[in-house]
Design a protein around this motif. Structure first.
Motif, mmCIF file in Angstrom:
data_model
loop_
_atom_site.group_PDB
_atom_site.id
_atom_site.type_symbol
_atom_site.label_atom_id
_atom_site.label_comp_id
_atom_site.label_asym_id
_atom_site.label_seq_id
_atom_site.Cartn_x
_atom_site.Cartn_y
_atom_site.Cartn_z
ATOM 1 N N THR A 85 71.765 33.477 44.199
ATOM 2 C CA THR A 85 71.814 32.159 43.569
ATOM 3 C C THR A 85 70.796 32.059 42.443
ATOM 4 O O THR A 85 71.067 31.440 41.408
ATOM 5 N N ALA A 86 69.616 32.666 42.621
ATOM 6 C CA ALA A 86 68.614 32.655 41.549
ATOM 7 C C ALA A 86 69.174 33.322 40.295
ATOM 8 O O ALA A 86 68.965 32.838 39.173
ATOM 9 N N ASP A 87 69.883 34.422 40.468
ATOM 10 C CA ASP A 87 70.513 35.086 39.321
ATOM 11 C C ASP A 87 71.550 34.173 38.670
ATOM 12 O O ASP A 87 71.642 34.083 37.440
ATOM 13 N N ASP A 88 72.337 33.467 39.496
ATOM 14 C CA ASP A 88 73.356 32.565 38.960
ATOM 15 C C ASP A 88 72.721 31.396 38.213
ATOM 16 O O ASP A 88 73.253 30.934 37.196
ATOM 17 N N ILE A 89 71.603 30.903 38.716
ATOM 18 C CA ILE A 89 70.906 29.811 38.031
ATOM 19 C C ILE A 89 70.509 30.250 36.628
ATOM 20 O O ILE A 89 70.734 29.538 35.646
ATOM 21 N N ARG A 90 69.897 31.426 36.527
ATOM 22 C CA ARG A 90 69.457 31.925 35.209
ATOM 23 C C ARG A 90 70.640 32.154 34.278
ATOM 24 O O ARG A 90 70.576 31.820 33.086
ATOM 25 N N SER A 91 71.718 32.720 34.798
ATOM 26 C CA SER A 91 72.855 33.051 33.934
ATOM 27 C C SER A 91 73.635 31.821 33.486
ATOM 28 O O SER A 91 74.467 31.916 32.577
ATOM 29 N N ASN A 92 73.369 30.664 34.103
ATOM 30 C CA ASN A 92 74.061 29.435 33.711
ATOM 31 C C ASN A 92 73.127 28.433 33.038
ATOM 32 O O ASN A 92 73.413 27.239 33.009
ATOM 33 N N GLY A 93 72.014 28.924 32.481
ATOM 34 C CA GLY A 93 71.148 28.093 31.668
ATOM 35 C C GLY A 93 70.006 27.429 32.390
ATOM 36 O O GLY A 93 69.228 26.698 31.766
ATOM 37 N N GLY A 94 69.857 27.661 33.695
ATOM 38 C CA GLY A 94 68.739 27.098 34.429
ATOM 39 C C GLY A 94 67.553 28.045 34.427
ATOM 40 O O GLY A 94 67.585 29.129 33.832
ATOM 41 N N THR A 95 66.485 27.641 35.090
ATOM 42 C CA THR A 95 65.292 28.478 35.199
ATOM 43 C C THR A 95 64.858 28.533 36.655
ATOM 44 O O THR A 95 65.118 27.609 37.441
ATOM 45 N N VAL A 96 64.206 29.617 37.026
ATOM 46 C CA VAL A 96 63.649 29.780 38.373
ATOM 47 C C VAL A 96 62.140 29.878 38.221
ATOM 48 O O VAL A 96 61.626 30.821 37.619
ATOM 49 N N ALA A 97 61.420 28.890 38.767
ATOM 50 C CA ALA A 97 59.972 28.820 38.591
ATOM 51 C C ALA A 97 59.212 29.519 39.699
ATOM 52 O O ALA A 97 58.143 30.088 39.461
ATOM 53 N N VAL A 98 59.737 29.492 40.910
ATOM 54 C CA VAL A 98 59.061 30.071 42.067
ATOM 55 C C VAL A 98 60.077 30.819 42.914
ATOM 56 O O VAL A 98 61.129 30.279 43.252
ATOM 57 N N GLY A 99 59.758 32.068 43.267
ATOM 58 C CA GLY A 99 60.575 32.827 44.194
ATOM 59 C C GLY A 99 61.744 33.547 43.548
ATOM 60 O O GLY A 99 61.781 33.722 42.328
ATOM 61 N N PRO A 100 62.672 33.945 44.465
ATOM 62 C CA PRO A 100 62.754 33.653 45.892
ATOM 63 C C PRO A 100 61.627 34.303 46.711
ATOM 64 O O PRO A 100 61.232 35.429 46.436
ATOM 65 N N LEU A 101 61.173 33.566 47.733
ATOM 66 C CA LEU A 101 60.115 34.007 48.615
ATOM 67 C C LEU A 101 60.583 33.961 50.059
ATOM 68 O O LEU A 101 61.305 33.036 50.457
ATOM 69 N N GLN A 102 60.164 34.943 50.845
ATOM 70 C CA GLN A 102 60.487 34.968 52.265
ATOM 71 C C GLN A 102 59.448 34.170 53.040
ATOM 72 O O GLN A 102 58.240 34.361 52.865
ATOM 73 N N LEU A 103 59.901 33.256 53.898
ATOM 74 C CA LEU A 103 59.001 32.467 54.745
ATOM 75 C C LEU A 103 59.171 32.941 56.190
ATOM 76 O O LEU A 103 59.874 32.301 56.988
ATOM 77 N N GLY A 104 58.547 34.063 56.492
ATOM 78 C CA GLY A 104 58.655 34.616 57.837
ATOM 79 C C GLY A 104 60.100 34.796 58.236
ATOM 80 O O GLY A 104 60.917 35.318 57.474
ATOM 81 N N ARG A 105 60.411 34.338 59.445
ATOM 82 C CA ARG A 105 61.785 34.417 59.923
ATOM 83 C C ARG A 105 62.545 33.113 59.711
ATOM 84 O O ARG A 105 63.684 32.970 60.173
ATOM 85 N N MET A 106 61.902 32.162 58.992
ATOM 86 C CA MET A 106 62.558 30.880 58.755
ATOM 87 C C MET A 106 63.696 30.999 57.744
ATOM 88 O O MET A 106 64.768 30.424 57.914
ATOM 89 N N GLY A 107 63.458 31.730 56.639
ATOM 90 C CA GLY A 107 64.458 31.851 55.600
ATOM 91 C C GLY A 107 63.819 32.193 54.269
ATOM 92 O O GLY A 107 62.633 32.517 54.190
ATOM 93 N N ARG A 108 64.605 32.127 53.204
ATOM 94 C CA ARG A 108 64.129 32.403 51.855
ATOM 95 C C ARG A 108 64.334 31.170 50.988
ATOM 96 O O ARG A 108 65.350 30.474 51.105
ATOM 97 N N ARG A 109 63.347 30.922 50.121
ATOM 98 C CA ARG A 109 63.436 29.747 49.258
ATOM 99 C C ARG A 109 63.040 30.095 47.841
ATOM 100 O O ARG A 109 62.361 31.091 47.571
ATOM 101 N N ALA A 110 63.481 29.233 46.925
ATOM 102 C CA ALA A 110 63.065 29.306 45.529
ATOM 103 C C ALA A 110 63.065 27.896 44.978
ATOM 104 O O ALA A 110 63.732 27.000 45.513
ATOM 105 N N VAL A 111 62.296 27.690 43.911
ATOM 106 C CA VAL A 111 62.264 26.399 43.212
ATOM 107 C C VAL A 111 62.753 26.651 41.795
ATOM 108 O O VAL A 111 62.285 27.584 41.115
ATOM 109 N N ALA A 112 63.689 25.841 41.346
ATOM 110 C CA ALA A 112 64.347 26.072 40.061
ATOM 111 C C ALA A 112 64.521 24.755 39.320
ATOM 112 O O ALA A 112 64.091 23.693 39.780
#
Length: 272
Positions: A85-112
């Protein structure tokens, strides 16, 4: 109270987080307003706390430095792959400011941010699916995007998340938590439902130049038992009423601001 135990469809708000300059003051404010309790957040997010309602997580709170960005709520949209999804955000004109980051076994997140500058998060759930409570006061009712161009925004969220924009009849622009600005021409805003399959999962409100009052952003709407009482409590607890309570087809709503300047909305039942 409904306990949410299922994985959300991509593009559905799974979680909301507040970045505050004073998390202790935020806990006091939202505890009084929404009935939340608080407990330490995941170890990977040092200093964060989880807001809970009857023991179930409903939101997250984190600290930002005094000279950092303004305090605000962030909606985290569910995704199957944070990296893809981070790649799709960039390719459609958005930006990714943070991540993606792994939060233990909870999941992965990014801020865009989308092409118009509205910040949002993405959440690839593993052990933690997101907010686990719904349907009663103190829980998230919905999220909506305030933006200057509903058509551009809708195309972005369709391309990245597979959400289908559907234009519906809007309400007056002045009837939203946009700083109380009313268009001089009395015009109406663009209201677009973002649908995942057969149901809307979020909303876009295209309000043109009125978005400049607060900047393009995702707004969170929390359920309350009484919108008028919530507005009074917000003022008593050091916040502000940006938009006094008013009736809508969805319930009685108010636009509020917490003591640190973060905007949000509340919705309660219509008066009998």
């Amino acid at each position: 109270m409904v306990q949410v135990e299922n994985r959300r469809r991509p593009g559905t708000p799974a979680w909301v987080g507040l970045m505050s300059h004073d998390p202790a003051a935020a806990q006091d404010f939202y505890g009084r307003l929404l009935g939340w309790d608080f407990e330490p957040g995941p170890a990977e997010l040092s200093g964060s706390v989880s807001a809970t309602l009857r023991g179930l997580p409903v939101a997250g709170l984190g600290r930002i430095p005094a000279d950092a960005l303004p305090s605000m709520w962030t909606a985290y949209l569910a995704v199957d792959s944070a990296d893809g999804t981070a790649d799709d955000i960039r390719s459609n004109g958005g930006t990714v400011a943070v991540g993606p980051l792994q939060l233990g076994r909870m999941g992965r997140r990014a801020v865009a941010a989308d092409p118009l500058g509205a910040a949002f998060g993405i959440w690839e759930a593993e052990e933690f699916l997101g907010s686990e409570a719904a349907g009663e006061p103190g829980t998230l009712a919905w999220c909506e995007l305030l933006t200057g161009d509903a058509e551009v925004a809708g195309a972005f969220y369709r391309a990245v998340f597979g959400l289908e924009p559907e234009r519906v009849q809007g309400e007056r622009e002045s009837d939203r938590a946009d700083g109380g600005r009313e268009r001089a021409d009395g015009g109406r805003e663009d209201l677009v439902a973002l649908r995942a399959g057969d149901r809307p999962v979020a909303w876009i409100r295209g309000v043109g130049d009125a978005a400049k009052a607060v900047g393009p952003r995702w707004l969170t709407v929390f359920r309350v038992a009484d919108a008028d009482r919530a507005a009074d409590l917000a003022s008593e607890a050091g916040g502000q009423v940006r938009l006094p309570p008013y009736d809508t087809r969805y319930g009685r709503m108010a636009g509020l601001e917490d003591p640190d300047g973060a905007l949000f909305e509340v919705v309660g039942p219509l008066p009998m």
